[in-house]
Scaffold this motif. Structure first.
Motif, PDB file in Angstrom:
ATOM      1  N   HIS A 102       1.934 -10.304   6.729  1.00 23.26           N
ATOM      2  CA  HIS A 102       2.480 -12.096   6.550  1.00 23.26           C
ATOM      3  C   HIS A 102       1.455 -12.728   5.634  1.00 23.26           C
ATOM      4  CE1 HIS A 102       4.519 -11.149  10.393  1.00 23.26           C
ATOM      5  NE2 HIS A 102       4.987 -12.222  10.415  1.00 23.26           N
ATOM      6  N   ALA A 103       0.105 -12.494   5.537  1.00 22.25           N
ATOM      7  CA  ALA A 103      -0.903 -13.181   4.660  1.00 22.25           C
ATOM      8  C   ALA A 103      -2.050 -12.397   4.619  1.00 22.25           C
ATOM      9  CB  ALA A 103      -1.067 -14.336   5.611  1.00 22.25           C
ATOM     10  N   PRO A 104      -2.714 -12.362   3.386  1.00 21.77           N
ATOM     11  CA  PRO A 104      -3.990 -11.697   3.301  1.00 21.77           C
ATOM     12  C   PRO A 104      -4.844 -12.149   4.020  1.00 21.77           C
ATOM     13  CG  PRO A 104      -3.119 -12.415   1.183  1.00 21.77           C
ATOM     14  CD  PRO A 104      -2.200 -13.162   2.083  1.00 21.77           C
ATOM     15  N   GLY A 105      -5.738 -11.464   4.724  1.00 20.70           N
ATOM     16  CA  GLY A 105      -6.874 -11.853   5.509  1.00 20.70           C
ATOM     17  C   GLY A 105      -6.512 -12.096   7.022  1.00 20.70           C
ATOM     18  N   GLU A 106      -5.151 -12.252   7.198  1.00 24.96           N
ATOM     19  CA  GLU A 106      -4.282 -12.636   8.480  1.00 24.96           C
ATOM     20  C   GLU A 106      -3.988 -11.539   9.044  1.00 24.96           C
ATOM     21  OE1 GLU A 106      -2.449 -16.650   8.785  1.00 24.96           O
ATOM     22  OE2 GLU A 106      -0.704 -15.508   9.756  1.00 24.96           O
ATOM     23  N   SER A 107      -2.979 -10.552   8.316  1.00 23.24           N
ATOM     24  CA  SER A 107      -2.335  -9.493   8.910  1.00 23.24           C
ATOM     25  C   SER A 107      -3.312  -8.253   8.875  1.00 23.24           C
ATOM     26  CB  SER A 107      -1.366  -9.276   7.716  1.00 23.24           C
ATOM     27  OG  SER A 107      -0.190 -10.397   7.876  1.00 23.24           O
ATOM     28  N   ARG A 108      -2.898  -7.553   9.798  1.00 17.01           N
ATOM     29  CA  ARG A 108      -3.858  -6.494   9.925  1.00 17.01           C
ATOM     30  C   ARG A 108      -3.589  -5.272   8.969  1.00 17.01           C
ATOM     31  NH1 ARG A 108      -2.954  -4.636  16.504  1.00 17.01           N
ATOM     32  NH2 ARG A 108      -1.253  -6.121  16.114  1.00 17.01           N
ATOM     33  N   CYS A 109      -2.238  -5.385   8.298  1.00 17.57           N
ATOM     34  CA  CYS A 109      -2.032  -4.375   7.361  1.00 17.57           C
ATOM     35  C   CYS A 109      -1.364  -5.014   6.222  1.00 17.57           C
ATOM     36  CB  CYS A 109      -1.017  -3.443   7.993  1.00 17.57           C
ATOM     37  SG  CYS A 109      -0.410  -2.232   7.023  1.00 17.57           S
ATOM     38  N   ASP A 110      -2.008  -4.810   4.939  1.00 12.00           N
ATOM     39  CA  ASP A 110      -1.448  -5.064   3.809  1.00 12.00           C
ATOM     40  C   ASP A 110      -0.167  -4.780   3.542  1.00 12.00           C
ATOM     41  OD1 ASP A 110      -1.302  -6.522   1.181  1.00 12.00           O
ATOM     42  OD2 ASP A 110      -3.387  -5.775   0.478  1.00 12.00           O
ATOM     43  N   VAL A 111       0.582  -5.478   2.624  1.00 17.99           N
ATOM     44  CA  VAL A 111       1.964  -4.746   2.069  1.00 17.99           C
ATOM     45  C   VAL A 111       1.677  -3.400   1.498  1.00 17.99           C
ATOM     46  CG1 VAL A 111       1.775  -6.160  -0.185  1.00 17.99           C
ATOM     47  CG2 VAL A 111       4.080  -5.420   0.952  1.00 17.99           C
ATOM     48  N   GLY A 112       2.706  -2.396   1.631  1.00 16.49           N
ATOM     49  CA  GLY A 112       2.306  -1.184   1.300  1.00 16.49           C
ATOM     50  C   GLY A 112       1.650  -0.287   1.869  1.00 16.49           C
ATOM     51  N   ARG A 113       0.650  -0.868   2.822  1.00 17.27           N
ATOM     52  CA  ARG A 113      -0.295  -0.122   3.321  1.00 17.27           C
ATOM     53  C   ARG A 113      -0.227   0.589   4.820  1.00 17.27           C
ATOM     54  NH1 ARG A 113      -4.392  -1.363  -0.739  1.00 17.27           N
ATOM     55  NH2 ARG A 113      -3.237  -0.443  -2.383  1.00 17.27           N
ATOM     56  N   ALA A 114       1.077   0.541   5.275  1.00  9.45           N
ATOM     57  CA  ALA A 114       1.230   0.795   6.448  1.00  9.45           C
ATOM     58  C   ALA A 114       1.235   2.284   6.916  1.00  9.45           C
ATOM     59  CB  ALA A 114       2.618   0.550   7.161  1.00  9.45           C
ATOM     60  N   GLY A 115       1.271   3.173   5.719  1.00  2.28           N
ATOM     61  CA  GLY A 115       1.143   4.563   6.163  1.00  2.28           C
ATOM     62  C   GLY A 115       2.187   5.342   5.899  1.00  2.28           C
ATOM     63  N   ALA A 116       2.363   6.411   5.757  1.00  4.03           N
ATOM     64  CA  ALA A 116       3.305   7.471   5.801  1.00  4.03           C
ATOM     65  C   ALA A 116       4.301   7.617   6.805  1.00  4.03           C
ATOM     66  CB  ALA A 116       3.293   8.688   4.883  1.00  4.03           C
ATOM     67  N   LEU A 117       5.678   7.790   6.815  1.00  7.66           N
ATOM     68  CA  LEU A 117       6.486   8.291   7.926  1.00  7.66           C
ATOM     69  C   LEU A 117       5.989   9.755   8.229  1.00  7.66           C
ATOM     70  CD1 LEU A 117       8.684   6.722   9.386  1.00  7.66           C
ATOM     71  CD2 LEU A 117      10.373   7.614   7.653  1.00  7.66           C
ATOM     72  N   PRO A 118       5.823  10.241   9.619  1.00  5.90           N
ATOM     73  CA  PRO A 118       5.675  11.495   9.910  1.00  5.90           C
ATOM     74  C   PRO A 118       6.802  12.610   9.141  1.00  5.90           C
ATOM     75  CG  PRO A 118       5.520  10.247  11.658  1.00  5.90           C
ATOM     76  CD  PRO A 118       6.053   9.353  10.668  1.00  5.90           C
ATOM     77  N   GLU A 119       6.512  13.613   8.800  1.00  3.61           N
ATOM     78  CA  GLU A 119       7.450  14.489   8.252  1.00  3.61           C
ATOM     79  C   GLU A 119       8.753  14.697   9.106  1.00  3.61           C
ATOM     80  OE1 GLU A 119       5.549  17.279   5.720  1.00  3.61           O
ATOM     81  OE2 GLU A 119       4.886  15.812   4.618  1.00  3.61           O
ATOM     82  N   ASP A 120       8.337  14.825  10.379  1.00  6.22           N
ATOM     83  CA  ASP A 120       9.445  15.394  11.306  1.00  6.22           C
ATOM     84  C   ASP A 120      10.578  14.146  11.605  1.00  6.22           C
ATOM     85  OD1 ASP A 120       7.611  14.089  12.747  1.00  6.22           O
ATOM     86  OD2 ASP A 120       7.417  15.448  14.400  1.00  6.22           O
ATOM     87  N   VAL A 121      10.536  13.258  10.930  1.00  6.38           N
ATOM     88  CA  VAL A 121      11.310  12.164  11.064  1.00  6.38           C
ATOM     89  C   VAL A 121      12.238  11.859   9.840  1.00  6.38           C
ATOM     90  CG1 VAL A 121      11.425   9.474  11.453  1.00  6.38           C
ATOM     91  CG2 VAL A 121       9.839  11.047  12.711  1.00  6.38           C
ATOM     92  N   VAL A 122      13.431  11.568  10.046  1.00  7.48           N
ATOM     93  CA  VAL A 122      14.452  11.326   9.047  1.00  7.48           C
ATOM     94  C   VAL A 122      14.351   9.935   8.520  1.00  7.48           C
ATOM     95  CG1 VAL A 122      16.828  11.516   7.917  1.00  7.48           C
ATOM     96  CG2 VAL A 122      15.987  13.181  10.012  1.00  7.48           C
ATOM     97  N   PRO A 123      13.997   9.644   7.308  1.00  5.22           N
ATOM     98  CA  PRO A 123      13.867   8.333   6.746  1.00  5.22           C
ATOM     99  C   PRO A 123      15.240   7.470   6.758  1.00  5.22           C
ATOM    100  CG  PRO A 123      12.705   9.918   5.308  1.00  5.22           C
ATOM    101  CD  PRO A 123      13.637  10.695   6.301  1.00  5.22           C
ATOM    102  N   VAL A 124      15.047   6.176   6.955  1.00  7.39           N
ATOM    103  CA  VAL A 124      16.235   5.494   7.013  1.00  7.39           C
ATOM    104  C   VAL A 124      16.669   5.297   5.573  1.00  7.39           C
ATOM    105  CG1 VAL A 124      14.913   3.279   6.932  1.00  7.39           C
ATOM    106  CG2 VAL A 124      17.098   3.323   7.915  1.00  7.39           C
ATOM    107  N   TRP A 125      15.692   5.152   4.598  1.00  9.23           N
ATOM    108  CA  TRP A 125      16.049   4.968   3.431  1.00  9.23           C
ATOM    109  C   TRP A 125      16.964   6.337   2.888  1.00  9.23           C
ATOM    110  CZ3 TRP A 125      10.879   4.859   4.606  1.00  9.23           C
ATOM    111  CH2 TRP A 125      10.291   6.306   4.172  1.00  9.23           C
ATOM    112  N   HIS A 126      17.151   7.386   3.539  1.00 10.97           N
ATOM    113  CA  HIS A 126      18.058   8.330   3.100  1.00 10.97           C
ATOM    114  C   HIS A 126      19.773   7.677   3.305  1.00 10.97           C
ATOM    115  CE1 HIS A 126      15.793  12.230   3.707  1.00 10.97           C
ATOM    116  NE2 HIS A 126      15.077  11.446   2.831  1.00 10.97           N
ATOM    117  N   LEU A 127      19.977   6.791   3.837  1.00  8.11           N
ATOM    118  CA  LEU A 127      21.069   6.071   3.865  1.00  8.11           C
ATOM    119  C   LEU A 127      21.307   5.225   2.762  1.00  8.11           C
ATOM    120  CD1 LEU A 127      21.300   4.371   7.585  1.00  8.11           C
ATOM    121  CD2 LEU A 127      22.330   6.767   6.551  1.00  8.11           C
ATOM    122  N   PHE A 128      20.533   4.722   1.882  1.00  3.78           N
ATOM    123  CA  PHE A 128      20.549   3.783   0.809  1.00  3.78           C
ATOM    124  C   PHE A 128      21.094   4.232  -0.428  1.00  3.78           C
ATOM    125  CE2 PHE A 128      16.607   1.276   3.053  1.00  3.78           C
ATOM    126  CZ  PHE A 128      17.392   1.136   4.130  1.00  3.78           C
ATOM    127  N   GLY A 129      21.075   5.557  -0.502  1.00  2.00           N
ATOM    128  CA  GLY A 129      21.791   6.095  -1.631  1.00  2.00           C
ATOM    129  C   GLY A 129      21.038   6.029  -3.111  1.00  2.00           C
TER     130      GLY A 129
END
Ligand code: AMP
Ligand code: MN
Ligand code: MN
Ligand code: MN
Length: 276
Positions: free
Chosen positions: A249-276
């Motif tokens: 939401h905001a620098p200094g306010e949100s716990r997590c910066d944009v793009g910094r949430a970490g990677a999806l675990p390898e045993d999970v199928v990513p939703v973006w596989h649907l995006f073509g």
């Protein structure tokens, strides 16, 4: 793939303008970005234009406020058509409710001697119909009611506190239908945030899946590492795809910066596989 499929700009309760948010995401190494403002699509066009300039793959998104079994939950829509008629009408209805709720929150705060909160919150929002608790929280920080936004929420704005106003958001079946009719993919946002027992969680996941929901956020800026492990396991059990977003939401306010949430675990199928 560094995908961030959940974040906010200033058309809802983020503080950065859409373009600024996309530039920050690009600088943080994001390759695929979805903008998911609360009940609002107005940031998508400027964000998409900026993403094209930055070489970031852009996904049109939204985060819809829902009341399910008396609880507030959030449903993210991804890869949707922003002109979808049912979606636009549904979101307009939610925003009308937001305006009425903001007036009620201001009245509740006035009862404990905090006057002028509607005007104060409105100064932090682009339009009256996007006013949310975060705008009240930023105003109350300004007033010295608490040292930060989180502190204001805990003292004033969560259930049981004086500025909390119960509100009826959209129904789960409607939110999922609006997203699907707009050609989008419905994702249950930050399941770790809901204070919910395992029986209710099973009902929620089962109903969401039966309605056509296809993914849950496994990685979220609001999740602990334990949440990520739990929701990776549940995604497999329910045959949900996994999504990943900072909820920035905001620098200094949100716990997590944009793009910094970490990677999806390898045993999970990513939703973006649907995006073509
Ligand atoms: P609203 O939709 O207006 O009720 O506001 C919900 C928003 O408030 C969420 O999307 C978060 O951005 C923020 N929020 C909710 N709970 C908290 C909390 N405990 N601390 C900080 N921000 C919160
Ligand atoms: Mn928010
Ligand atoms: Mn949310
Ligand atoms: Mn969010």
């Amino acid at each position: 793939m560094n995908a961030d499929l959940h974040c906010h700009c200033s058309v809802s309760d983020g503080v950065l303008g859409a373009g600024e948010l996309v530039r920050r995401a690009a600088a943080n190494g994001v390759g695929m970005l979805a903008l998911t403002d609360h009940d609002q699509l107005a940031g998508l066009a400027p964000a998409r234009a900026q993403a094209a300039e930055c070489g970031v793959r852009f996904i049109d998104g939204v985060e819809i406020s829902v009341t399910w079994e008396g609880r507030t939950i959030h449903v993210v829509g991804l890869a949707l058509e922003p002109s979808g008629a049912a979606l636009c009408a549904g979101l307009a209805g939610i925003r009308e409710g937001r305006l009425a709720r903001a007036q009620a929150i201001a009245e509740a705060l006035a009862k404990i001697g905090m006057d002028g909160a509607l005007e104060g919150a409105a100064r932090h929002a682009l339009n009256a119909d996007v006013i949310g608790r975060t705008h009240f929280a930023r105003y109350l920080v300004e007033c010295g009611a608490a040292p930060d936004v989180r502190g204001v929420f805990e003292a004033y704005l969560v259930r049981g506190k004086p500025g909390y106003v119960a509100h009826e958001w959209a129904r789960l079946e409607d939110a999922v239908r609006w997203i699907r009719e707009a050609g989008g993919v419905a994702v249950l946002a930050h399941p770790g945030r809901y204070r919910i027992g395992s029986a209710a969680r099973s009902r929620l996941f089962g109903q969401f899946r039966d309605l056509g929901g296809v993914a849950i956020e496994v990685v979220s800026g609001s999740h602990s590492p334990e949440h990520t492990r739990l929701f990776a396991r549940l995604a497999r059990r329910y045959a949900f795809l996994g999504s990943c977003g900072s909820d920035f939401h905001a620098p200094g306010e949100s716990r997590c910066d944009v793009g910094r949430a970490g990677a999806l675990p390898e045993d999970v199928v990513p939703v973006w596989h649907l995006f073509g």
